[in-house]
Design an enzyme around this catalytic site. Structure first.
Site, PDB file in Angstrom:
ATOM      1  N   SER B 136      30.823  -8.161  17.912  1.00  0.00           N
ATOM      2  CA  SER B 136      30.010  -8.138  16.697  1.00  0.00           C
ATOM      3  C   SER B 136      28.784  -7.248  16.892  1.00  0.00           C
ATOM      4  O   SER B 136      28.215  -6.750  15.926  1.00  0.00           O
ATOM      5  CB  SER B 136      29.594  -9.555  16.326  1.00  0.00           C
ATOM      6  OG  SER B 136      28.993 -10.170  17.412  1.00  0.00           O
ATOM      7  N   HIS B 189      22.771  -9.357  17.764  1.00  0.00           N
ATOM      8  CA  HIS B 189      23.129  -8.580  16.585  1.00  0.00           C
ATOM      9  C   HIS B 189      22.009  -7.632  16.206  1.00  0.00           C
ATOM     10  O   HIS B 189      22.228  -6.502  15.815  1.00  0.00           O
ATOM     11  CB  HIS B 189      23.436  -9.524  15.415  1.00  0.00           C
ATOM     12  CG  HIS B 189      24.671 -10.336  15.621  1.00  0.00           C
ATOM     13  ND1 HIS B 189      24.959 -11.458  14.890  1.00  0.00           N
ATOM     14  CD2 HIS B 189      25.704 -10.178  16.471  1.00  0.00           C
ATOM     15  CE1 HIS B 189      26.096 -11.963  15.281  1.00  0.00           C
ATOM     16  NE2 HIS B 189      26.588 -11.205  16.258  1.00  0.00           N
TER      17      HIS B 189
END
Lengths: 589, 830
Positions: B136, B189
């Protein structure tokens, strides 16, 4: 030295008093009175009344004397000419207790009620001043009066008349505003500021009997503050402030000692039994009549004795009066003189200012003697309830009964309904029972109706009616319940929404008016499921939809810069137009 | 531009893309998959411990973690979500920049830079040691690049009056991910996103390998020729937009990819910048068929496979079986739940109850009084009770009512008294009901004196926040019905008089049914309302908690006098409850209250024990104290539930699938039959036109005929009911053969019409049952089970088959079942 100083101070104070009192020698500034009236069904009505006068000139000059400065400044700041504030709890049982004290003029519906005449040139200015007034009073009385906003404010047209003497020149630009908070729970925090307005602050005089525990355990109680200008025919106009507390105490309940308030079953031998029953025995007892009269004393009922009189009060007005037939005997503490009134139904007591006052009313000597003064029959009985069920529509029914065998009764019925109850005015109808000679259509004389505006204004309905003698009228109308917005529901949405009491003003001869209020109601609106899983589902679905939408958009959409796509120039547009024209022409051919 | 793309063409394009994923994207996805597969086991090699980015573990020797962590995932779900998100983004990146560049960047700076940022912040600023893994980080990195690109082309989008810069959109996603996805690393992230932004801004351009070098490598190794799906350095600048169709192309409406697409070298069409037109005249459908990949064409073949038409009957049988098995699983511990008090305001059993002592003397006196009234007329009884209640200082009123039902007249007079809440204002009320006679016709010998004694006792308390209404009705069904109808102004004022005295909104009602003379052992709670409605579970729970927990007496439900809380007893309780709910009869004075959303139960003491009337009074006192505590109308707990023991229930979410599956079986069969009707007899002649008139007409006629028995049974006098029922049962037996004879003789319906006839009937049945299941689960289930054979009957050729079928169906018809139950019940009683 300190003694000398305090003596000097006292001397100075008394001199000041002596110098100021001549300003109104014949109009005593303050007096207070407690009227006790035993009611049927072993209840006792206690009416406390405190009245303060101040001349208008002194008021303007900020020389307040006994008039509470905190309230006076608010009144001046908000341009209030006349003010009426009510804190009420419980309901008056007219069937048993008869007519209301003060002809209903000193009571309000459940919750808090406020109406005032404000001096303002325009409606906007009046609204502005009203907001100032409610916010200030809210702080002063620890009540949520600041929630009286536009949706809870109405401007009654016929129901209320100024009680005081407003000069006609001023009446033209005074505005009457009326607000009510039916959900407000009246409690001790409202009593304390109320007592603080008194000159003796509840430290002496009849106000010493006012104890929150007893007052708010009453079956019905109403605290009222009325400020009005009074202009006697001769003399200067005064501003009169009247503070009134009326309460109906259940004698049996009040007599319970404070350290043991739980109504445990009494020991078997203390039960009052009806021994005439054939089965009566040690373990079987048919209880004697509940409403058998009881003996009581002030210290039993109020939990304490009265601490003398307020030294500031006018001594010519008796502090305590008792309304019972002359035939009954009353015992009082030493130094008290009893003055029976000529009407043979009441007596008053002159109390020594410095000593405690106690009063004991024993049981009537003979069972046949009248125990209590028979209460007057009220002019009108009113009962209001909802009809219908379900969450979409509803109806309101008010049963109005005129008990008088001879005289008709004319009155104004006023409702101020919240905006989410949309009434259907065409369904309003009055149905009569008991008197066939009067057609139902002629009962309603006049209707004043101001429809609600969603989220801005309450419905206001004033109906002038006349009910013939010995008859009952059913006033009904239907309404629709609107769906509120998600955020407009209170935390206890499933409880329902309080609907304020209807105000009934009975028009007597001349300017005489009697007031009457119905009970408040609980209206249940369609309520969404506010449970936690529901909220979680809604919020997560929304968030996921938003997040997924954004993500999906970026993932699959192909962004194309303007210069990378096929060019849309003037020539291509021209070409397309030409092609279109050619096709059209071809089609026609 | 984009809007002019035919949606179909977009779909085909995306499918095409899926087939032609470029090399590095494939490699990355494969890497993730491989690492996931390796990660399934932990014993041999714990790949997560080996490769995750754990700040404290990263040293000089374990720098490999900076590169491996994006390939390693926590679990299957994590991996799948990341693959789904990463693939299109990575594919886009690769086609734009070339495989070699992607390889260099993603094995180099794009993995290590975010890792360094993360390590720096986590280790040195936050002093934490949170391990991160997963692709991710790349997703956000690529999103950052994309967003910067979008920002250049299209600086902002407008939401209402606000214009929001487009580059912020990944931040929104980042926040949503952090908020919604458990154990997602916001910091990880974010560092990916930051690198993405920097890259998108062009700051990191220097990191990209020089083009010359790439070209050299490519040329030397002949990568283009050797590797499939390789994106060359030369084609990269078209890589991205090369697949866009041009709106000016007239063929874009019927875009077709053609069979040759996959075999064409990618460069050939991508350089062209247009969709290759293999055959512009092919229709969408056929091109779709020819072009679809093996999976899709497999699905398509399956759709056409005749074997699939054999599935629906088995599927619907499976639905029925699963539905029934589901029902029988419910009493197990894993499927049912313990009850709990949901509305905390109730506080059941938390107050001390004081009813007792000398109140018992009073109770005895009242019992003498009421015993003296037994056997007298309704009016005399009410006169007697009224004097007693008036003596208590309560307001008393009466109500006359007359009902006509089944030719009989039920009339009587209700008596009720209102104890006004001492400080209240008539906004809310709770009701205590004592019927003079219970459902079985026994005189409520202890119940009525108890109501009177409690009225006297309650009067002494000043804590009531709601009015308390004491209602004495002559019987248990019509009296309460008349009273509660009139209370809500839903009565016919010609038959039932209005209430002269009213209070506020009813919040709850408790009925006492106490005819037993001797001391009792336990309390039976009756809670079934009319039409299968139930009171809020909180009310039952409160009673159970007060009677069972506080007073220490037994509590039972559904006439289960003995309950060992094992499977058979639970099942029996549940089935009894379902049967009562399905029949929807009033079971006590409380039943009439429930339709008005007033939660109510009846309490019946039973058994021989040592609990006396005062204990029963204390149970009611405790329950009233709980109801008195309510700030809001009972709404917290369940209204749809099945109780299987006093402290065990299943809620609607758990039991509903059972009835829904049974209803679904009819819908499946209806669809199947509709499809069957299209296909002719064995030499499959498809697309026969359906003849709808006869089946539709017949089904709607029969459905509307049901009004006749409904109104007949509704209006017939009671004495006429048994013969009427017999007649109706006979008609019910005779009607199907008669109708079928008439049909065959008159209309000669085709097989198709038979199919349609059955299809429409089953369709209606499925529809009605599934909506009924949400209202009255038990009724829907009962009807559904009885109607199950209807799904499987087919026109039979032999006479014997027909007769057997007819007999079977008649045996399970509702009328027949009623006869059976009645007969069995009669036999059982004997």
């Amino acid at each position: 030295m300190r003694q000398l100083l305090s003596f000097l101070l006292l001397l100075f104070v008394s001199l000041c008093r002596a110098s100021s009192s001549p300003s109104s020698p014949d109009a005593p500034d303050y007096h207070e009175q407690l009227v006790l009236r035993p009611l049927p069904l072993s209840s006792l009505l206690a009416s406390f009344n405190f009245r303060t006068n101040i001349t208008l000139s002194a008021f303007e000059a900020h020389n307040f004397r006994y008039f509470p400065r905190s309230l006076a400044q608010i009144l001046q700041h908000a341009g209030t000419r006349e003010l009426h504030l009510r804190f009420s709890l419980g309901r008056w049982d007219a069937e048993s207790w008869g007519a209301r004290p003060w002809d209903g003029a000193r009571e309000g519906g459940t919750g808090v009620e406020l109406w005032a005449w404000l001096e303002a040139d325009t409606d906007q200015e009046a609204d502005q001043k009203w907001r100032t007034l409610t916010n200030a009073l809210s702080g002063l009385f620890c009540a949520s009066l600041n929630f009286i906003d536009g949706t809870r404010t109405t401007r009654p047209v016929t129901s209320f008349q100024p009680e005081g003497n407003l000069p006609n020149s001023k009446l033209a630009n005074t505005h009457l505003l009326y607000g009510v908070l039916p959900h407000e729970v009246v409690c001790t925090e409202n009593l304390t500021p109320f007592l603080k307005l008194l000159p003796c602050k509840g430290k002496a005089g009849i106000a010493t009997l006012l104890d929150g525990h007893k007052l708010f355990d009453a079956s019905w109680q109403s605290m009222a503050i009325d400020v009005r200008p009074v202009c006697p025919a001769d003399g200067e106009c005064v501003l009169q402030m009247e503070q009134t507390i009326d309460m109906v105490l259940d004698i049996e309940r009040s007599k319970r000692p404070r350290d043991n308030p739980i109504p445990r079953p009494p020991p078997g031998h203390e039960l009052k039994c009806d021994t005439s029953k054939s089965y009566h025995s040690d373990d079987t007892c048919f209880p004697a009549e509940y409403n058998a009269d009881q003996d009581w004393s002030i210290s039993q009922i109020f939990g304490r004795t009265m601490k003398g009189t307020c030294p500031l009060a006018d001594p010519s007005v008796p502090s305590v009066c008792l309304q019972i037939p002359d035939s009954r005997s009353v015992y009082t503490s030493d130094g008290t003189t009893e003055n029976k009134n000529p009407d043979k139904l009441s007596r008053c007591f002159d109390i020594t200012p410095s000593s405690d006052f106690e009063l004991w009313l024993p049981l009537p000597s003979s069972p046949s003697a009248p125990e209590v003064v028979t209460p007057d029959t009220p002019l009108l009985y009113a009962e209001r309830s909802f009809t219908g069920h379900g969450q979409e529509r509803g109806g309101m029914q008010t049963i109005l009964r005129n008990p008088s065998p001879t005289s008709p009764v004319e009155f104004i019925y006023m409702e101020s309904l919240p905006w989410f109850m949309r009434i259907y005015l065409h369904t309003i109808q009055a149905r009569i029972e008991g008197n066939a000679s009067v057609p139902s259509s002629s009962l309603i004389h006049e209707v004043y109706y101001r429809p609600a505006v969603d989220r801005a204004r309450a419905t206001q309905l004033e109906v002038r009616m006349r009910i013939p003698p010995r008859s009952t009228v059913f006033l009904t109308y239907d309404f629709e319940k609107s769906i509120l917005r998600y955020t407009e529901y209170p935390p206890d949405a499933n409880r329902g929404f309080d609907v304020a009491a209807a105000v009934i003003t009975i028009l007597g001869e001349g300017r005489k008016r009697y007031a009457l209020r119905t009970t408040s109601l609980l209206c249940s609106l369609p309520t969404p499921d506010f449970s936690m899983p529901y909220n979680v589902i809604i919020f997560t679905s929304t968030a996921i939809a938003l997040a997924f939408g954004g993500m999906f958009n970026i993932l699959v959409r192909r962004f194309v810069a303007a210069d990378e796509g096929p060019e849309m120039t003037l020539t291509t547009v021209k070409g397309r137009l030409a092609g279109l024209a050619a096709r059209l022409r071809g089609g026609r051919a | 531009m984009a809007s002019s793309i035919n949606p179909l063409s977009w779909l085909t394009a995306s499918r095409a893309r899926a087939r032609a994923l470029p090399l590095f994207t494939r490699a990355a996805v494969a890497g993730i998959v491989v690492f996931w597969i390796v990660g399934v086991q932990k014993a041999l090699w714990d790949v997560r411990a080996w490769g995750a980015l754990v700040p404290d573990e990263v040293g000089l020797t374990s720098l490999y973690r900076l590169n491996t962590f994006p390939f390693i995932h926590l679990n299957f779900f994590h991996a799948v979500m990341n693959i789904l998100a990463l693939t299109p983004l990575l594919e886009r990146f690769e086609t734009e920049y070339g495989t070699l560049t992607a390889l260099a960047l993603f094995f180099g700076p794009f993995a290590t830079l975010p890792a360094f940022i993360y390590l720096f912040i986590e280790k040195f600023l936050l002093r934490g040691n949170t391990a991160v893994m997963g692709a991710s980080i790349w997703v956000f990195l690529l999103l950052g690049i994309e967003a910067m690109k979008a920002y250049r082309a299209n600086p902002s989008f407008k939401v209402g009056p606000y214009s929001i810069p487009t580059w912020t959109s990944p931040i929104g996603i980042l926040l949503a991910m952090a908020a919604l996805v458990p154990s997602s690393s916001f910091l990880g992230h974010l560092s990916g996103l930051v690198v993405g932004y920097l890259c998108g801004l062009g700051v990191l351009k220097f990191l990209a390998p020089p083009e010359k070098a790439l070209r050299f490598v490519e040329g030397k190794l002949n990568l283009m020729g050797r590797l499939p799906h390789y994106i060359s350095v030369d084609q990269k600048k078209y890589g991205r937009f090369g697949v866009l169709p041009s709106s000016s192309s007239p063929a874009s409406a019927g875009i077709s990819m053609g069979r040759g697409y996959s075999s064409l070298p990618a460069a050939a069409w991508e350089l062209d910048g247009r969709w290759p037109m293999a055959d512009g005249k092919q229709t969408c459908l056929t091109s779709d068929q020819t072009r679809l990949g093996p999976l899709n064409s497999g699905l398509l073949r399956l759709r056409r496979d005749p074997r699939i038409l054999k599935v629906p009957p088995y599927l619907s049988l499976l639905c029925i079986l699963v539905g029934v098995i589901w029902l029988f699983l419910l009493p197990l511990d894993d499927y049912s739940r313990r009850t709990y008090i949901s509305e905390n305001a109730l506080l059941p059993g938390q107050v001390h109850t004081y009813f007792g002592g000398s109140d018992q003397n009073v109770f005895r006196a009242y019992k003498h009084e009421t015993s003296a009234l037994a056997g007298k007329t309704n009016i005399e009884i009410n006169d007697g009770l009224e004097t007693i209640i008036k003596g208590l200082g309560l307001k008393v009123s009466r109500q006359n009512f007359t009902y006509r039902s089944a030719g009989r007249e039920y009339s009587g007079e209700n008596l009720y008294a209102i104890l006004q809440a001492p400080r209240g204002d008539a906004t809310e009320a709770i009701v205590l009901v004592g019927a003079w006679e219970n459902v079985k016709g026994e005189v409520n010998r202890n119940g009525i004196p108890l109501v009177l004694t409690l009225a006297r006792y309650f009067k002494r308390w000043s804590l009531w926040s709601k009015d308390i209404i004491f209602l004495v009705t002559p019987d248990s069904i019509t009296g309460p019905q008349a009273w509660v109808d009139a209370y809500h102004d839903a009565h016919d004022s010609a038959r039932v008089s209005s209430l002269p005295l009213k209070s506020g909104a009813l919040q709850g009602a408790i009925a006492i049914d106490y005819p037993q003379e001797e001391r009792f052992e336990s309390v039976h709670v009756v809670y079934d309302g009319v039409n299968g409605q139930l009171p809020n579970l909180d009310l039952i729970n409160s009673v159970v908690s007060i009677a069972g927990g506080q007073m220490g007496m037994g509590v039972s439900i559904q006439e289960m006098w003995q309950h060992d809380d094992r499977y058979p007893d639970r099942l029996r309780t549940m089935l009894r409850g379902m049967l009562k709910q399905g029949l929807g009869l009033a079971s006590g004075p409380h039943s009439s209250f429930i339709p008005y959303h007033v939660d109510a139960v009846t309490l019946q003491p039973y058994g021989v024990g040592w609990q006396d009337e005062m204990a029963m009074g204390r149970v009611i006192e405790g329950t009233f104290r709980s109801l008195n505590n309510l700030l809001e109308h009972l709404h917290q707990s369940f209204f749809f539930y099945l109780l299987m023991q006093r402290e065990r229930f299943v809620s609607i979410g758990t039991y509903l699938p059972s009835a829904m599956l049974i209803a679904a079986n009819f819908t499946i069969m209806a669809i199947f039959l509709w499809h069957q009707s299209q296909i002719g007899p064995p030499p499959n002649t498809p697309a026969v036109e359906r003849q709808l008139f006869l089946p539709l007409g017949l089904v709607s006629l029969l459905q509307s005929l049901s009004v006749i028995p409904l109104s007949l049974f509704h209006h017939a006098p009671e004495s006429a009911l048994p013969p009427l029922f017999a007649l109706f049962a006979l008609i019910n037996l005779a009607l199907p053969p008669a109708l079928s004879a008439l049909l065959t003789a008159r209309y000669r319906p085709s097989a198709q019409q038979y199919h349609l006839l059955q299809s429409f009937s089953l369709l209606l049945l499925g529809m009605f049952l599934s909506s009924l299941a949400t209202l009255n689960f038990s009724l829907a289930l009962l009807v559904g089970l009885l109607a199950c054979p209807l799904s499987f009957v087919r026109p039979s050729r032999t006479a014997a088959g027909r007769v057997t079928c007819y007999l079977l169906l008649s045996a399970v018809a509702p009328t027949a079942v009623a006869v059976w139950v009645w007969g069995l019940g009669g036999w059982g009683r004997r």
